[in-house]
Structure formats: structure tokens, C-alpha cells
Design an enzyme around this catalytic site. Structure first.
Site, short mmCIF file in Angstrom:
data_model
loop_
_atom_site.label_atom_id
_atom_site.label_comp_id
_atom_site.label_asym_id
_atom_site.label_seq_id
_atom_site.Cartn_x
_atom_site.Cartn_y
_atom_site.Cartn_z
N LEU A 1 0.86 -1.19 0.00
CA LEU A 1 0.00 0.00 0.00
C LEU A 1 0.90 1.23 0.00
O LEU A 1 1.91 1.25 0.69
CB LEU A 1 -0.89 -0.03 1.24
N ASP B 1 0.07 5.64 -1.32
CA ASP B 1 -0.71 6.86 -1.05
C ASP B 1 -2.21 6.64 -0.82
O ASP B 1 -2.83 5.83 -1.52
CB ASP B 1 -0.65 7.82 -2.25
N TYR C 1 -2.19 5.51 -10.97
CA TYR C 1 -1.48 6.30 -9.96
C TYR C 1 -2.44 7.20 -9.18
O TYR C 1 -3.65 7.19 -9.39
CB TYR C 1 -0.38 7.12 -10.64
N ASP D 1 -0.87 13.24 -10.16
CA ASP D 1 -1.62 13.30 -8.90
C ASP D 1 -2.66 14.43 -8.87
O ASP D 1 -2.60 15.33 -8.01
CB ASP D 1 -0.65 13.43 -7.69
C1 FRU Z 1 3.78 9.27 -4.23
C2 FRU Z 1 3.66 8.70 -5.64
C3 FRU Z 1 2.75 9.54 -6.52
C4 FRU Z 1 2.30 8.55 -7.55
C5 FRU Z 1 2.16 7.29 -6.73
C6 FRU Z 1 2.46 6.03 -7.47
O1 FRU Z 1 4.13 8.30 -3.29
O2 FRU Z 1 4.95 8.58 -6.25
O3 FRU Z 1 3.36 10.69 -7.05
O4 FRU Z 1 1.11 8.91 -8.16
O5 FRU Z 1 3.05 7.42 -5.63
O6 FRU Z 1 2.21 4.91 -6.66
#
Ligand code: FRU
Length: 471
Positions: free
Chosen positions: A41, A43, A102, A171
């Protein structure tokens, strides 16, 4: 539904069932914290409230406790305490998100759930995957019942972003103000400067680049997971920053999560304050917030650290890794941004001790300790003989007696923050994590830890100390 989605929908539950017994036998499974059923796990994504339910999604790698291709796992709760696991919401099953669904955010409108996320694509070839070879696409998934996916589509590709950027633009966090929708994304420029980009839309589908948000001087090479919100009249731009090195950053984590206070209008003319960390502990990255219907700003973070060689999590051998922080309320006290565990926790506490000066409690892994009216900065807490919280030379410290990877620390050493006067300390401990709130949460320290026996000893002459078991 395409054929890949159909097969992944069958495969993921099989992998979860196959790993369940091994994961359940791990004594370090958490009791209060969101954690993956198996695998990895990172974000928190798509945090929202729909009616009387909170929905939380997470970057989920079901096939590999050290990472793997990201899906969106899904849990929901009515009290931010008990979490019900729901089927995976988003699979990496389209050409525009095939190397990972993501991070992203949720917008709830007229009972519809809109999930904006980054579709990660890596083209085959000899690329650096920073300046070339990677697609970071803005995608939208919709759901009428917040459980089943109705539709997924791609809204923007890298060519739709402004000039001068690497492929790293990701993001999306979306919000609505008046009749306009805004989206903020994190970006890395070709000169390796971190910044945020703001887009706007009148229909949630067609987006136009509006402006960049930059610090006065370059600050890190990449801003991940930006979040913008106002709470108690204070405007906050949060971002997880990569590439801060030297001086004040030397004793800290490899990457940071913090915020700038925004003076002015983030959409127009503004000034950013110096950067403040959300958390000074070892395990904290990529937080996201949402506004609950009762007006509270609730903040949840990954209690982990990417690309970290210094320390580890022994749960990998049991087939899983990482968890979230316990949900926190962000509030303003005397102009300062503070955090505390959500108030729903209070109903789960049972007080076992209410003492002065010194407290000792053994055999209870999940608890909250509150130390109030601390005199002359005299404070020390020792957890399971190896994790020490104390105050020395103007610093509040979190440190382990040994940083051996086979001990309680699993490689963690020392973190600290400069704290003028120590007033109070709240310690929230779960089976394998400790979150410490100093001075009403003006400073917070989060860490994973791996004890075999649970014990806490607190010394704080004349202070008022309570111990509450949580169940
Ligand atoms: C932050 C990150 C985000 C990306 C995601 C991929 O931890 O690198 O920028 O969307 O994790 O798992």
C-alpha cells in the site's frame, strides 16, 4: 469490461485469498490503521464522504509486498475507525493506465463519484522515463454507487500540459469553487524544479491549463501529490517534495511532506510562506485531505517512505507492507496549523490510569497516552524498551536505542524538531506504529516499530499522565 479487467477482477481476489493466512499470522498486523489485505500500500487516494460513509482508496500492489503495478484498493467506514474492505475499484487495464493507476482524488456531485487519477504508461525502449518514455495522463473514472466502476476515460495527455516540463506531471486533486472546477497537479520541470500546475474546467471533462504555482526559489525537483484547501480562514498548499538536500534536510527523511501557507489568491497573485513539515517522524508521505460534511478537514497519509534504504518493514516476509496514518483533523490554533486524531477515537477509549509524575503500563499494544501540564520540558517516554521520546537542548526527539534492522526499529535511528517549550504530548500506539502529537499537534512524529512485548514507561515530574486502552 475489457478482457484484462475481467481477468484481473478474478485474479486479485485469488491472490488475496492465497496470502490471507500468512498475513493474518503476523503479530504486527495493525488494529486501527488501514492496511492492505496482502501486498503493498502507498498513497491515500480519492478521500471523500458520501452520505454517512467515508470512502478511502489506496495505491495498492496486490502481487508484491515491495511494490508492483498500482491498482486502487478501496475501504469504507462510518466512523473513521472500523474499515470495511471493498473490491478493488481501479485496475491498470487500459492503454492509458497500463503501468499503474497512480494517485488522484475524488469529487462527489449529485450522488456520482468522479475519480481523477494519473494513468502511468512506460513505453518500451531505452528511456530515462523522466524526460522521455513515460506518459502521465489525467484519467477520469465514474461510479454511480461508489463501488462499481461505470466508465474510465483519458482526459489529458502530456502534450496537453504547458511547455518546459518533464513527463512527470501527476496526482490530480480536484475541487469546485463557484461554478468552476479546479485541478492541481504536481510537476517536475526540465530544469529539475518542482512546481504545481492549476487547470480549470466548466464541465469536469474539458480542462485548460491556467497557471503555475511556484516557490520564490527552486524547492526540490518534484512536487508530488499537491493538495490545496482552506481551513479556519487559512489557505494551505500541501505537497510531497523530492530533492531537498543538505543543511536542515540532512538529518531527515529521503523525501518530505509539508505545506506552504498561501498569502493572496492561489489562482492569481500569491506569496508562499516557508515550507512546514506535516510530520517529523520516519514514516510519513503523500498525505491527502477532504472536507467532511460537518466542516472538518480530515487528513490521511501513507505511513511509509518511498526509496528508503535506511530502514525497512519486517512485514514484507509475511506478504504485506505499509499502512495509513490514523485519520487526523487539521485545525488552526493561535495561527498555527495543528493536527489531532479524529474525535471518533474518543468513543473507543477506556481509561486504565490517571496519575502524576510517572506511568508504567505493560501488555497492551493499542493505546493512547496523554501527558499534560509538562513542567520545564521534563519529559521522557520509553516504548517497549527501545523507542525513546524525549526533550533535549530545545529539541523534541524520537529515537531508537539500536538501529539494527532486526530490532524494534528495523533500521530507524533519530528524528527531531526544534520545539520552544514542551507543553503536552499525546501518543497513539497501534501494534506496529506510534504517532506522537506534541503541543496540541503543532509538531507530529509518526513511525512504524516492531516490538515483541508491549510496554510504556513515562517520566514527567509533576505532569498529569493518563493511559487509555483502545478497543
Ligand atoms: C507518491 C507517488 C505519486 C504517484 C504514486 C504512485 O508516493 O509517487 O506521485 O502517483 O506514488 O504509486
Amino acid at each position: 469490461m475489457n478482457a484484462l479487467q475481467r481477468d484481473l477482477k478474478r485474479l486479485v481476489p485469488m491472490v488475496e485469498a492465497a496470502g490471507a493466512a500468512r498475513v493474518a499470522a503476523d503479530p504486527h498486523r495493525q488494529k486501527l490503521h488501514v492496511q492492505p489485505p496482502v501486498g503493498w500500500l502507498n498513497d491515500p487516494n480519492g478521500l471523500c464522504q458520501i452520505g454517512d460513509e467515508y470512502h478511502v482508496f489506496y495505491q495498492y500492489g496486490p502481487f508484491d509486498p515491495t511494490g508492483g503495478v498500482k491498482h486502487w484498493g478501496h475501504v469504507r467506514s462510518r466512523d473513521l475507525f472500523h474499515w470495511e474492505r471493498l473490491p478493488v475499484m481501479l485496475y491498470p487495464d487500459e492503454p492509458f493506465d497500463c503501468h499503474g493507476v497512480y494517485s488522484g482524488s475524488a469529487l462527489v456531485e449529485d450522488g456520482m463519484l468522479y475519480l481523477y487519477y494519473t494513468g502511468n504508461v512506460k513505453r518500451p525502449g531505452e528511456y530515462d522515463y523522466i524526460k522521455q518514455g513515460r506518459g502521465h495522463n489525467v484519467c477520469l473514472a465514474t461510479s454511480r454507487d461508489a463501488i462499481h466502476l461505470d466508465n474510465k476515460r483519458c482526459l489529458m495527455y502530456n502534450q496537453d500540459y504547458p511547455a518546459g516540463l518533464t513527463c512527470h506531471v501527476r496526482d490530480p486533486k480536484v475541487w469546485k469553487k463557484d461554478d468552476t472546477y479546479y485541478m492541481i497537479q504536481g510537476a517536475r520541470t526540465k530544469n529539475d524544479v518542482g512546481q504545481a500546475l492549476i487547470f480549470e474546467s466548466s464541465d469536469k471533462i474539458n480542462w485548460h491549463f491556467r497557471s503555475r504555482v511556484e516557490s520564490e526559489k527552486p524547492f526540490g525537483y518534484m512536487w508530488e501529490c499537491p493538495d490545496y484547501f482552506e481551513t479556519d480562514g487559512i489557505k494551505i498548499l500541501s505537497s510531497s517534495v523530492q530533492g531537498l538536500e543538505g543543511k536542515e534536510w540532512a538529518d531527515r527523511n529521503v523525501y518530505q511532506s509539508g505545506y506552504f501557507l498561501v498569502d493572496g489568491d492561489i489562482l492569481d497573485s500569491y506569496k508562499l510562506s516557508p515550507y512546514h513539515l506535516w510530520d517529523y517522524g520516519f514514516d510519513y508521505y503523500a498525505p491527502q485531505s477532504f472536507e467532511a460534511e460537518d466542516g472538518r478537514r480530515i487528513h490521511i497519509s501513507w505511513m511509509g517512505m518511498p526509496d528508503c534504504e535506511e530502514y525497512t518493514n519486517p512485514t514484507i516476509k509475511d506478504g504485506w507492507q505499509h499502512c495509513f496514518t490514523f485519520p487526523r483533523e487539521v485545525f488552526i490554533k493561535d495561527g498555527k496549523v495543528c493536527q489531532k486524531p479524529v474525535r471518533e477515537l474518543d468513543a473507543k477509549k477506556q481509561q486504565l490510569q490517571d496519575v502524576q509524575n510517572k506511568l508504567t503500563q505493560s501488555g497492551c499494544p493499542v493505546y493512547e497516552v496523554n501527558v499534560d501540564e509538562i513542567k520545564e520540558n521534563h519529559f521522557q517516554a520509553v516504548l517497549s524498551d527501545e523507542l525513546i521520546l524525549d526533550y533535549e537542548n530545545g529539541r523534541f526527539q524520537m529515537h531508537f536505542t539500536t538501529k539494527s534492522k532486526t530490532f524494534v526499529s528495523a533500521g530507524r535511528s533519530l528524528r527531531y524538531a526544534e520545539v520552544g517549550t514542551l507543553e503536552n504530548v499525546k501518543i497513539l500506539a497501534d501494534t506496529s506504529s506510534v504517532e506522537v502529537f506534541v503541543n496540541d499537534g503543532e509538531f507530529v512524529f509518526s513511525t512504524r516499530y516492531y516490538p515483541n512485548d508491549y510496554k510504556i514507561v513515562v517520566h514527567s515530574p509533576s505532569a498529569h499522565i493518563t493511559f487509555d486502552k483502545i478497543q
